[in-house]
Write an enzyme that holds these catalytic residues in place. Sequence first.
Site, PDB file in Angstrom:
ATOM      1  N   ASP A 156       0.836  -1.204   0.000  1.00 27.58           N
ATOM      2  CA  ASP A 156       0.000   0.000   0.000  1.00 27.58           C
ATOM      3  C   ASP A 156       0.875   1.260   0.000  1.00 27.58           C
ATOM      4  O   ASP A 156       2.104   1.174  -0.027  1.00 27.58           O
ATOM      5  CB  ASP A 156      -0.935  -0.060   1.221  1.00 27.58           C
ATOM      6  CG  ASP A 156      -2.315   0.504   0.919  1.00 27.58           C
ATOM      7  OD1 ASP A 156      -2.401   1.444   0.115  1.00 27.58           O
ATOM      8  OD2 ASP A 156      -3.291   0.006   1.504  1.00 27.58           O
ATOM      9  N   GLU A 180      -0.933   1.975  -5.122  1.00 28.60           N
ATOM     10  CA  GLU A 180      -0.707   3.409  -4.871  1.00 28.60           C
ATOM     11  C   GLU A 180      -1.797   4.253  -5.517  1.00 28.60           C
ATOM     12  O   GLU A 180      -1.613   5.440  -5.709  1.00 28.60           O
ATOM     13  CB  GLU A 180       0.716   3.832  -5.236  1.00 28.60           C
ATOM     14  CG  GLU A 180       1.194   3.492  -6.625  1.00 28.60           C
ATOM     15  CD  GLU A 180       0.683   4.466  -7.666  1.00 28.60           C
ATOM     16  OE1 GLU A 180      -0.442   4.227  -8.163  1.00 28.60           O
ATOM     17  OE2 GLU A 180       1.397   5.427  -7.990  1.00 28.60           O
ATOM     18  N   TRP A 181      -2.934   3.606  -5.797  1.00 29.20           N
ATOM     19  CA  TRP A 181      -4.189   4.283  -6.165  1.00 29.20           C
ATOM     20  C   TRP A 181      -4.097   5.085  -7.456  1.00 29.20           C
ATOM     21  O   TRP A 181      -4.914   5.979  -7.703  1.00 29.20           O
ATOM     22  CB  TRP A 181      -4.674   5.182  -5.017  1.00 29.20           C
ATOM     23  CG  TRP A 181      -4.369   4.653  -3.655  1.00 29.20           C
ATOM     24  CD1 TRP A 181      -4.674   3.411  -3.184  1.00 29.20           C
ATOM     25  CD2 TRP A 181      -3.690   5.324  -2.585  1.00 29.20           C
ATOM     26  NE1 TRP A 181      -4.226   3.258  -1.898  1.00 29.20           N
ATOM     27  CE2 TRP A 181      -3.614   4.437  -1.501  1.00 29.20           C
ATOM     28  CE3 TRP A 181      -3.138   6.591  -2.455  1.00 29.20           C
ATOM     29  CZ2 TRP A 181      -3.003   4.766  -0.294  1.00 29.20           C
ATOM     30  CZ3 TRP A 181      -2.536   6.928  -1.251  1.00 29.20           C
ATOM     31  CH2 TRP A 181      -2.486   6.017  -0.189  1.00 29.20           C
ATOM     32  N   GLY A 182      -3.103   4.806  -8.259  1.00 27.35           N
ATOM     33  CA  GLY A 182      -2.981   5.509  -9.531  1.00 27.35           C
ATOM     34  C   GLY A 182      -2.300   6.862  -9.436  1.00 27.35           C
ATOM     35  O   GLY A 182      -2.129   7.526 -10.460  1.00 27.35           O
ATOM     36  N   ASP A 212      -9.979   3.731  -3.277  1.00 26.64           N
ATOM     37  CA  ASP A 212     -10.704   2.541  -2.819  1.00 26.64           C
ATOM     38  C   ASP A 212     -12.136   2.501  -3.347  1.00 26.64           C
ATOM     39  O   ASP A 212     -12.840   3.524  -3.358  1.00 26.64           O
ATOM     40  CB  ASP A 212     -10.739   2.510  -1.290  1.00 26.64           C
ATOM     41  CG  ASP A 212      -9.341   2.332  -0.706  1.00 26.64           C
ATOM     42  OD1 ASP A 212      -8.360   2.418  -1.459  1.00 26.64           O
ATOM     43  OD2 ASP A 212      -9.252   2.113   0.511  1.00 26.64           O
TER      44      ASP A 212
HETATM   45  C1  GLA Z   1      -5.830   1.459   1.429  1.00 31.04           C
HETATM   46  C2  GLA Z   1      -5.986   0.484   0.272  1.00 31.04           C
HETATM   47  C3  GLA Z   1      -7.110  -0.471   0.566  1.00 31.04           C
HETATM   48  C4  GLA Z   1      -6.862  -1.199   1.875  1.00 31.04           C
HETATM   49  C5  GLA Z   1      -6.649  -0.193   2.992  1.00 31.04           C
HETATM   50  C6  GLA Z   1      -6.183  -0.832   4.278  1.00 31.04           C
HETATM   51  O1  GLA Z   1      -6.913   2.305   1.551  1.00 31.04           O
HETATM   52  O2  GLA Z   1      -6.218   1.171  -0.908  1.00 31.04           O
HETATM   53  O3  GLA Z   1      -7.260  -1.392  -0.483  1.00 31.04           O
HETATM   54  O4  GLA Z   1      -5.735  -2.031   1.750  1.00 31.04           O
HETATM   55  O5  GLA Z   1      -5.650   0.761   2.639  1.00 31.04           O
HETATM   56  O6  GLA Z   1      -5.973   0.125   5.266  1.00 31.04           O
END
Ligand code: GLA
Length: 706
Positions: A201, A240-242, A262
Site C-alpha cells: 500500500d 498506490e491508487w494511480g 478505494d
Molecule cells: C488502502 C488500500 C485499501 C486497503 C486499505 C487498508 O486504503 O487502498 O485497499 O488495503 O488501505 O488500510
Amino acid sequence: MTPWLTRPVVRALVLGLALAGAVAPGAPTAGPAPRPVALEARPAGPRPAPQDDGADGAGAGAGAGRAAAPPPMGWASWNSFASSIDLATVKAQVDAFVAAGLPEAGYRYVNLDDGWWQGARDADGEMTVDPVRWPGGMAAVADYIHGKGLKAGIYTDAGRNGCGYYYPTTRPAAAGTGMEGHELQDALRFQRWGFDFLKVDWCGGDAEHLDPETSYRTVAAAIAGATATTGHPMLLSVCEWGVGRPWNWAAGTAAMWRTGYDIIHWGERPSPGAALASFDRSLHPAAQHTGFVNDPDMLTAGMDGLTDAQNRTQLSLWAIAGAPLLAGNDLTRMTPTTRATLTNPEMIAIDQDPRGLQGVKAAEDTAGLQVYGKVLSGTGRRAVLLLNRTAAAAPVTVRWTDLGLTGAPATVREVWAAADRGTPATGWTADVPAGGSVLLTVTGTEAPAATYQAEEGTRAGGAGRTDCAPCSGGAAAGPLGPGTGLTLTGVGTATAGIALADIAYVNGDPVARTATLRVNGQTPTVVSFPPTGSWSTPGTVSVLLSLAKGGDNTITLAAPDAPGPAPDAVLLRPLPGTAGTALVGAGSARCAELPGNAVADDTRAVPADCTGGQNQTFTATPRGELVVYGNRCLAALGDGRADGTPVVVRDCTGAPGRTWAPHPDGTIRNGLSGLCLNDPGRGADEGTPLDLRSCDGTPGRTWELR
Ligand code: GLA
C-alpha cells in the site's frame, strides 16, 4: 552471441497464415522497411490451468515453462473485515472458500489485508505479531491456506507507516507498519512464512512524499532478491491508487497495480456507482498484457447493499477489463446467487482469457449506452459488454465492425443467461435494464489485418543481426542481447486509435523474457514473452497499441538490460470502435495531450510532439464530447467562461463546458463559453498548457482534426 529469430521460422508462420490479396485499411502501399502481409490471426496458445497463476511468472521476473499469468483470482479480507482479522477469522473464510467451490472455479488466493500486524519489531528488526490473534504466528495461517491447496497473500506499505497508522479502522493506530528500510528483510520474512502474494500500500509513501516508481522498484527488487535466497516466489500487487500513474511503469515490475482510490471505505455501503468509477479509472489498455494488469480494486459483489443484478454487472465489468477477481464479501454469509455469480465459468473464462488483454470501449452512440469489446484468444472471438449507465431501460447495439470483425454473421452467446442467440449479421441488439448490463461472447470473422516484418537492415543493434546469419537455417538461436531490438517503421493505420498487435517471437529459454515496447514517442511498456519451448518454435503474445493516423508509426521492441526474447513480426488489426482524432495545432504541428498519460481530474492538456498515444487520441461523439481514455472528456475547468480558462480532463457528463464544436475556420469552440481552444505558446513551448481564449484569429487557435 545475440542471434535473431530464424527467418524460416517466422516465414513459415507468416506464409502458413497468409490470406492472398487482402491488405488492411491504411497499410502502407510501399515502403522500404516493413512488409505488410495480410493474414488471419493465429489462435493463441492453450488456456493455462487455473493453478498456473504465475506467482512465479511474468509479474516478478520469470516462471519456468509457464504461459503468461492470468489475472489473480481469490479473496481478500479488507472489504468485509477491515483490520479485524486473526487466525480464526481467516480459517473460517478459507473453509467457506473451499466449501463454496471457489477453487474449482479458479479462485486461488486468500489475501490478508491491513491489520494483521500492529507494528512492533524485535531487536533484530523483525516484525512480531500478537500470539493470541495469531497462534503459531503468520506461518500457521499460510500453512492453513496452503493445506487447502490455495495460495496465501499478505499486506504491507511502501512507507515506514501503513494505512492502519494514518487511517485506523477497527484497531488502534500503530506506527511502523510499512516496509521502508526493511524491504529485503520483510520480503525474506514473508516468503519464509510461506506467503505467495504481497500487496504493498501507499499511505506511508504518500505521507512521506516518496516517488511511487522508485519505491515500488525497490520493493520489486527486494522480492526478487529474497526469492533468489529462499526459492519462494511472491507476486507483487502495487496499491498506490494511480497517483504515480503506474500504467506508465508497473508492467514488468508488478503483476497488478491499482488504478484508483478505494472502491469502498470502511463503514461505507458498496454502490454500483463506485464500481463504475473504479472500472473507468482502470482503462489503460496499452499497459495490460502478458501477465501485467490494471487493478480496479477488490470486488464488493455479495456485500450488503448491492442487488444480484448489480453484482453480475460488477463481475461483467471486471471480466471485460481482464481485472484481478478478488472477492471481498464475507464468504461465510454468501448466498447461493452470489456464489453462482462469482463462479460463473463463462464470465471467468472472459476474465482469464490467455490473450491477456483489457477490453476497450467500442461505441457509445447514445450517452450512457456503452459497448465494450475484448479481444479473446482464438480467431474471431470477442467478449462484449453492453452497459446501460442511464436510469431507463434501453436497447444497446454492438456492431461487429467496431470490434475488428467483418460484418459477416457472428454467433452470439449471452453469458449470464447461458443462452445462444443465433448468428446475426452486422451486430446484435439487447434490451439492457437501467443501470444494468448484458455480457456476450461473439465469434465472427476477423477483419483483414496487416503483418509487418522487419527487413534485416532495419533492426537496431547490428551486432545482433550479423550474429543471426548462422541462424538462418533454422538451427537453435539464442536470446536477444542487451541493447538490440526490432524496429518497424512506416506502420500504417487508416484512423488514430487502438489496434491489436500479435507479436511473433521465439523464446527457447525455460523462463519468460521481457522486452521494452515503444510506439512512436509514447511511454514505453515492458512486455513478457513466455517460453515457446525451443528456439525454433514460434509463439505469439498480444498487446494493444495506440497508433497515429497514417503510415508513419514506428514500433520498436528492445531488450532492456538482460537477455530478451526474439521478436520478429507484428500483426496489426485495428479496432475501429476506438477510432479517434488527434488535435493538431495548425501552426505548431503539435498535438493536444494529457501529459504523462494522466487522467486525474483537472489535469491540464498541453501541446506536445504528436505520438498517436491514447493521451492524444480524442473520440468525437455526436454529443460534441472529445472523449479520451474511454470515459474521460476534455473540459473547461470548472465550466469556466473567462478568457484564460484552463482546458482539463473530467468525467463525461455532457455539460456544455465539456463539449466542443469544430468551426469551419479551424477553431474548436467550447460549448459553454464559445471560447476557442488555444495554445498560448503556439507549440513553441511544450510546457505551456492549453486554455480558452476569444476567437479572434490569433495564431494558436486553429487546429486540424487528424
Ligand atoms: C488502502 C488500500 C485499501 C486497503 C486499505 C487498508 O486504503 O487502498 O485497499 O488495503 O488501505 O488500510
